[in-house]
Design a protein around this motif. Structure first.
Motif, PDB file in Angstrom:
ATOM      1  N   ASP A 261      18.309 -18.237  12.780  1.00 37.88           N
ATOM      2  CA  ASP A 261      17.438 -17.138  12.922  1.00 37.88           C
ATOM      3  C   ASP A 261      17.132 -17.189  14.759  1.00 37.88           C
ATOM      4  O   ASP A 261      16.142 -16.213  15.115  1.00 37.88           O
ATOM      5  N   GLY A 262      17.711 -17.871  15.183  1.00 35.61           N
ATOM      6  CA  GLY A 262      17.633 -17.810  16.742  1.00 35.61           C
ATOM      7  C   GLY A 262      16.477 -18.551  17.399  1.00 35.61           C
ATOM      8  O   GLY A 262      16.071 -18.719  18.540  1.00 35.61           O
ATOM      9  N   VAL A 263      15.843 -19.417  16.581  1.00 34.79           N
ATOM     10  CA  VAL A 263      14.823 -20.555  17.122  1.00 34.79           C
ATOM     11  C   VAL A 263      15.690 -21.596  18.040  1.00 34.79           C
ATOM     12  O   VAL A 263      16.794 -21.973  17.498  1.00 34.79           O
ATOM     13  N   ARG A 264      15.226 -21.774  18.952  1.00 39.54           N
ATOM     14  CA  ARG A 264      15.787 -22.875  19.866  1.00 39.54           C
ATOM     15  C   ARG A 264      14.875 -24.263  20.274  1.00 39.54           C
ATOM     16  O   ARG A 264      15.387 -24.906  21.000  1.00 39.54           O
ATOM     17  N   ALA A 265      13.843 -24.337  19.643  1.00 42.41           N
ATOM     18  CA  ALA A 265      13.125 -25.428  19.980  1.00 42.41           C
ATOM     19  C   ALA A 265      12.138 -25.521  18.866  1.00 42.41           C
ATOM     20  O   ALA A 265      11.261 -24.737  18.293  1.00 42.41           O
ATOM     21  N   VAL A 266      11.767 -26.972  18.198  1.00 39.68           N
ATOM     22  CA  VAL A 266      10.755 -27.269  17.229  1.00 39.68           C
ATOM     23  C   VAL A 266      10.040 -28.610  17.446  1.00 39.68           C
ATOM     24  O   VAL A 266      10.454 -29.585  17.840  1.00 39.68           O
ATOM     25  N   ALA A 267       8.872 -28.291  17.054  1.00 45.55           N
ATOM     26  CA  ALA A 267       7.910 -29.645  17.154  1.00 45.55           C
ATOM     27  C   ALA A 267       7.730 -29.964  15.905  1.00 45.55           C
ATOM     28  O   ALA A 267       6.938 -29.118  15.033  1.00 45.55           O
ATOM     29  N   VAL A 268       8.411 -31.063  15.363  1.00 45.78           N
ATOM     30  CA  VAL A 268       7.913 -31.569  14.046  1.00 45.78           C
ATOM     31  C   VAL A 268       6.659 -32.158  13.891  1.00 45.78           C
ATOM     32  O   VAL A 268       6.501 -33.414  14.577  1.00 45.78           O
ATOM     33  N   VAL A 269       5.854 -32.031  12.816  1.00 49.50           N
ATOM     34  CA  VAL A 269       4.450 -32.721  12.781  1.00 49.50           C
ATOM     35  C   VAL A 269       4.618 -33.211  11.359  1.00 49.50           C
ATOM     36  O   VAL A 269       4.454 -32.651  10.334  1.00 49.50           O
ATOM     37  N   PRO A 270       4.568 -34.677  11.147  1.00 49.30           N
ATOM     38  CA  PRO A 270       4.540 -35.122   9.776  1.00 49.30           C
ATOM     39  C   PRO A 270       3.202 -35.230   9.247  1.00 49.30           C
ATOM     40  O   PRO A 270       2.608 -36.265   8.927  1.00 49.30           O
ATOM     41  N   ILE A 271       2.933 -34.079   8.837  1.00 53.19           N
ATOM     42  CA  ILE A 271       1.511 -33.670   8.315  1.00 53.19           C
ATOM     43  C   ILE A 271       1.137 -34.758   6.940  1.00 53.19           C
ATOM     44  O   ILE A 271       0.090 -34.822   6.637  1.00 53.19           O
ATOM     45  N   GLY A 272       2.235 -34.837   6.395  1.00 50.62           N
ATOM     46  CA  GLY A 272       2.140 -35.664   4.973  1.00 50.62           C
ATOM     47  C   GLY A 272       1.744 -37.337   5.222  1.00 50.62           C
ATOM     48  O   GLY A 272       1.612 -37.981   4.279  1.00 50.62           O
ATOM     49  N   PHE A 273       1.819 -37.811   6.486  1.00 52.82           N
ATOM     50  CA  PHE A 273       2.001 -39.116   6.752  1.00 52.82           C
ATOM     51  C   PHE A 273       0.412 -39.446   7.681  1.00 52.82           C
ATOM     52  O   PHE A 273       0.505 -38.651   8.372  1.00 52.82           O
ATOM     53  N   VAL A 274      -0.019 -40.502   7.522  1.00 50.42           N
ATOM     54  CA  VAL A 274      -1.131 -40.974   8.351  1.00 50.42           C
ATOM     55  C   VAL A 274      -0.452 -41.900   9.500  1.00 50.42           C
ATOM     56  O   VAL A 274      -1.479 -42.111  10.501  1.00 50.42           O
ATOM     57  N   SER A 275       0.514 -42.520   9.276  1.00 55.45           N
ATOM     58  CA  SER A 275       1.281 -43.575  10.188  1.00 55.45           C
ATOM     59  C   SER A 275       2.620 -43.334  10.003  1.00 55.45           C
ATOM     60  O   SER A 275       3.171 -42.664   9.171  1.00 55.45           O
ATOM     61  N   ASP A 276       3.251 -44.240  10.939  1.00 55.25           N
ATOM     62  CA  ASP A 276       4.950 -44.067  10.709  1.00 55.25           C
ATOM     63  C   ASP A 276       5.553 -44.943   9.911  1.00 55.25           C
ATOM     64  O   ASP A 276       5.913 -45.944  10.278  1.00 55.25           O
ATOM     65  N   HIS A 277       5.517 -44.518   8.705  1.00 54.89           N
ATOM     66  CA  HIS A 277       6.514 -45.182   7.847  1.00 54.89           C
ATOM     67  C   HIS A 277       7.661 -44.830   8.070  1.00 54.89           C
ATOM     68  O   HIS A 277       8.211 -44.413   8.918  1.00 54.89           O
ATOM     69  N   MET A 278       8.571 -45.744   7.411  1.00 56.36           N
ATOM     70  CA  MET A 278      10.124 -45.510   7.572  1.00 56.36           C
ATOM     71  C   MET A 278      10.652 -44.178   7.507  1.00 56.36           C
ATOM     72  O   MET A 278      11.440 -43.701   8.002  1.00 56.36           O
ATOM     73  N   GLU A 279       9.878 -43.317   6.375  1.00 54.65           N
ATOM     74  CA  GLU A 279      10.290 -42.070   6.341  1.00 54.65           C
ATOM     75  C   GLU A 279      10.170 -41.262   7.529  1.00 54.65           C
ATOM     76  O   GLU A 279      10.750 -40.022   7.677  1.00 54.65           O
ATOM     77  N   VAL A 280       9.093 -41.584   8.462  1.00 53.75           N
ATOM     78  CA  VAL A 280       8.809 -40.796   9.521  1.00 53.75           C
ATOM     79  C   VAL A 280       9.978 -41.464  10.643  1.00 53.75           C
ATOM     80  O   VAL A 280      10.543 -40.718  11.253  1.00 53.75           O
ATOM     81  N   VAL A 281      10.116 -42.705  10.894  1.00 54.67           N
ATOM     82  CA  VAL A 281      10.977 -43.253  11.968  1.00 54.67           C
ATOM     83  C   VAL A 281      12.398 -43.208  11.814  1.00 54.67           C
ATOM     84  O   VAL A 281      13.011 -42.919  12.684  1.00 54.67           O
ATOM     85  N   TYR A 282      12.858 -43.078  10.396  1.00 53.11           N
ATOM     86  CA  TYR A 282      13.942 -42.809  10.212  1.00 53.11           C
ATOM     87  C   TYR A 282      14.503 -41.302   9.572  1.00 53.11           C
ATOM     88  O   TYR A 282      15.253 -40.644  10.572  1.00 53.11           O
ATOM     89  N   ASP A 283      13.780 -40.990   8.858  1.00 49.03           N
ATOM     90  CA  ASP A 283      14.125 -39.369   8.201  1.00 49.03           C
ATOM     91  C   ASP A 283      14.156 -38.432   9.250  1.00 49.03           C
ATOM     92  O   ASP A 283      14.502 -37.465   9.362  1.00 49.03           O
TER      93      ASP A 283
END
Length: 310
Positions: free
Chosen positions: A240-262
Motif C-alpha cells: 500500500d506504499g507504507v514505508r515505516a511502522v511502529a509496532v506496539v505489543p498491546i497484548g503483552f505487559v512485558s517482554d515475553h518470548m513472543e515479543v523478543v522473538y516473534d
C-alpha cells in the motif's frame, strides 16, 4: 484493602536455561497432543536466547516494584509470586502462603484482558492450585485492567518514542497474541484490544493511522485463528506504499518470548526484507505507573464484588 492479607503476582512463567526449555513447553502444551518434533522446533526460538525467557526476570523486577509502591503508599501487604507453567509454580506459592498464615489474597495477573486464555484460564489455575493445598487461602482475582491509565499511559509514551525513531508518515501497528476463533470469550478479548489500541493511539499521536493485528498463532493449520498475522500485514502495508511502522505489543505487559522473538526477530526481519523502517515500542514492564496498578485495583475492590473469584 484491609480485607486482604497478601497480594499474589500470577504470571505465565518461562524457562531460565537450556535444560528448562522442553519441560516448560511440555507444561504449556499438556493435553494438546503436540508432537515432540514441534516442541523442539519452538524450542529453537528459546535456544537463540540461551534458553532463557525474559519473563521470570521481569516478574522478579515487577514484584520488587510493586513492593516499593506498596511501601511508598503505606500498604502493608506481602507480595507473593507464582507461575502457571514454570517455577515458582502457583501451587507451591499457595502452599507457602498457607504456611505463612495467609487467609485471603488478591491476585494480580500479568494479563490485562478478559477472555479465556487471558482471564478464565488463570481462574482455573487458581482453583486447581487451591485444590492441591488443603486449607488454602481464598484467592480473588483482581479485575482486567486494559482500560486503566496505568496500563495505557506507559504504552502511549512507548508508542510515541517508537514513532520518534522513524521517518514521518509511519503507521502504528498494534499486536496481540492470536487465539482460535472458537475460543470462549474471544469477542470480548478483541473488543478490549480494539479499545486499548484506540486509546493508546489517541494518547500517543492523534490522527496517526493504526491497525490491530495478531501474532504467535499455533495449533493445526486448518483451525481458524484471529487474523491478520503481523507478517502478512507488513506485506500488505508495503504494497500500500507504507514505508515505516511502529509496532506496539498491546497484548503483552512485558517482554515475553513472543515479543523478543516473534516481533524483534521475525517481524523485524520481514520489515527489513521489505524495506520498511521498523521500531518496536516497549512494554510497560516495571514502569511505576504499571507497578501502581495492583494498589489501585485493590483500593477499588476489597470484597466489593468487583474482584473475580475462582
Amino acid at each position: 484493602m484491609t480485607s486482604y492479607d497478601a497480594l499474589l503476582l500470577l504470571s505465565f512463567g518461562g524457562p531460565e536455561g537450556p535444560d528448562d526449555v522442553i519441560p516448560f513447553l511440555e507444561n504449556v502444551t499438556r493435553g494438546r497432543n503436540i508432537p515432540r518434533a514441534r516442541l523442539e522446533k519452538v524450542g529453537e526460538n528459546y535456544y537463540r536466547f540461551g534458553g532463557v525467557s525474559p519473563i521470570n526476570r521481569l516478574c522478579r523486577d515487577l514484584k520488587a516494584a510493586i513492593e516499593a509502591d506498596f511501601a511508598a503508599h503505606g500498604v502493608d501487604l506481602p507480595v507473593y509470586w507464582g507461575n502457571r507453567n514454570w517455577t515458582p509454580y502457583l501451587a507451591d506459592t499457595v502452599r507457602r502462603m498457607k504456611a505463612d498464615g495467609i487467609t485471603r489474597a488478591a491476585a494480580f495477573v500479568t494479563s490485562a484482558y478478559s477472555g479465556y486464555s487471558t482471564n478464565d484460564q488463570y481462574l482455573e489455575d487458581i482453583a486447581r492450585a487451591r485444590e492441591e493445598v488443603p486449607g488454602a487461602p481464598v484467592i480473588d482475582k483482581l479485575p482486567a485492567y486494559s482500560d486503566r491509565p496505568g496500563f495505557l499511559d506507559p504504552f502511549a509514551d512507548a508508542a510515541r518514542d517508537a514513532l520518534g525513531r522513524l521517518p514521518g508518515g509511519a503507521r502504528l501497528v498494534f499486536t496481540a497474541h492470536s487465539v482460535p476463533l472458537s475460543q470462549p470469550n474471544r469477542a470480548l478479548y478483541v473488543a478490549e484490544l480494539e479499545e486499548a489500541a484506540r486509546a493508546v493511539a489517541e494518547r500517543a499521536a492523534p490522527g496517526t493511522p493504526f491497525d490491530l493485528v495478531y501474532q504467535s498463532r499455533s495449533g493445526p493449520p486448518g483451525q481458524p485463528w484471529l487474523e491478520p498475522q503481523i507478517d502478512d500485514h507488513l506485506d500488505k502495508l508495503h504494497g500500500d506504499g507504507v514505508r515505516a511502522v511502529a509496532v506496539v505489543p498491546i497484548g503483552f505487559v512485558s517482554d515475553h518470548m513472543e515479543v523478543v522473538y516473534d516481533l524483534d526477530v521475525e517481524a523485524a526481519e520481514r520489515a527489513e526484507a521489505l524495506g520498511l523502517a521498523f521500531a518496536r515500542a516497549a512494554t510497560p514492564d516495571t514502569d511505576p505507573r504499571f507497578a501502581a496498578l495492583p494498589r489501585e485495583l485493590l483500593a477499588g475492590s476489597p470484597h466489593t464484588g468487583t474482584g473475580e473469584r475462582p
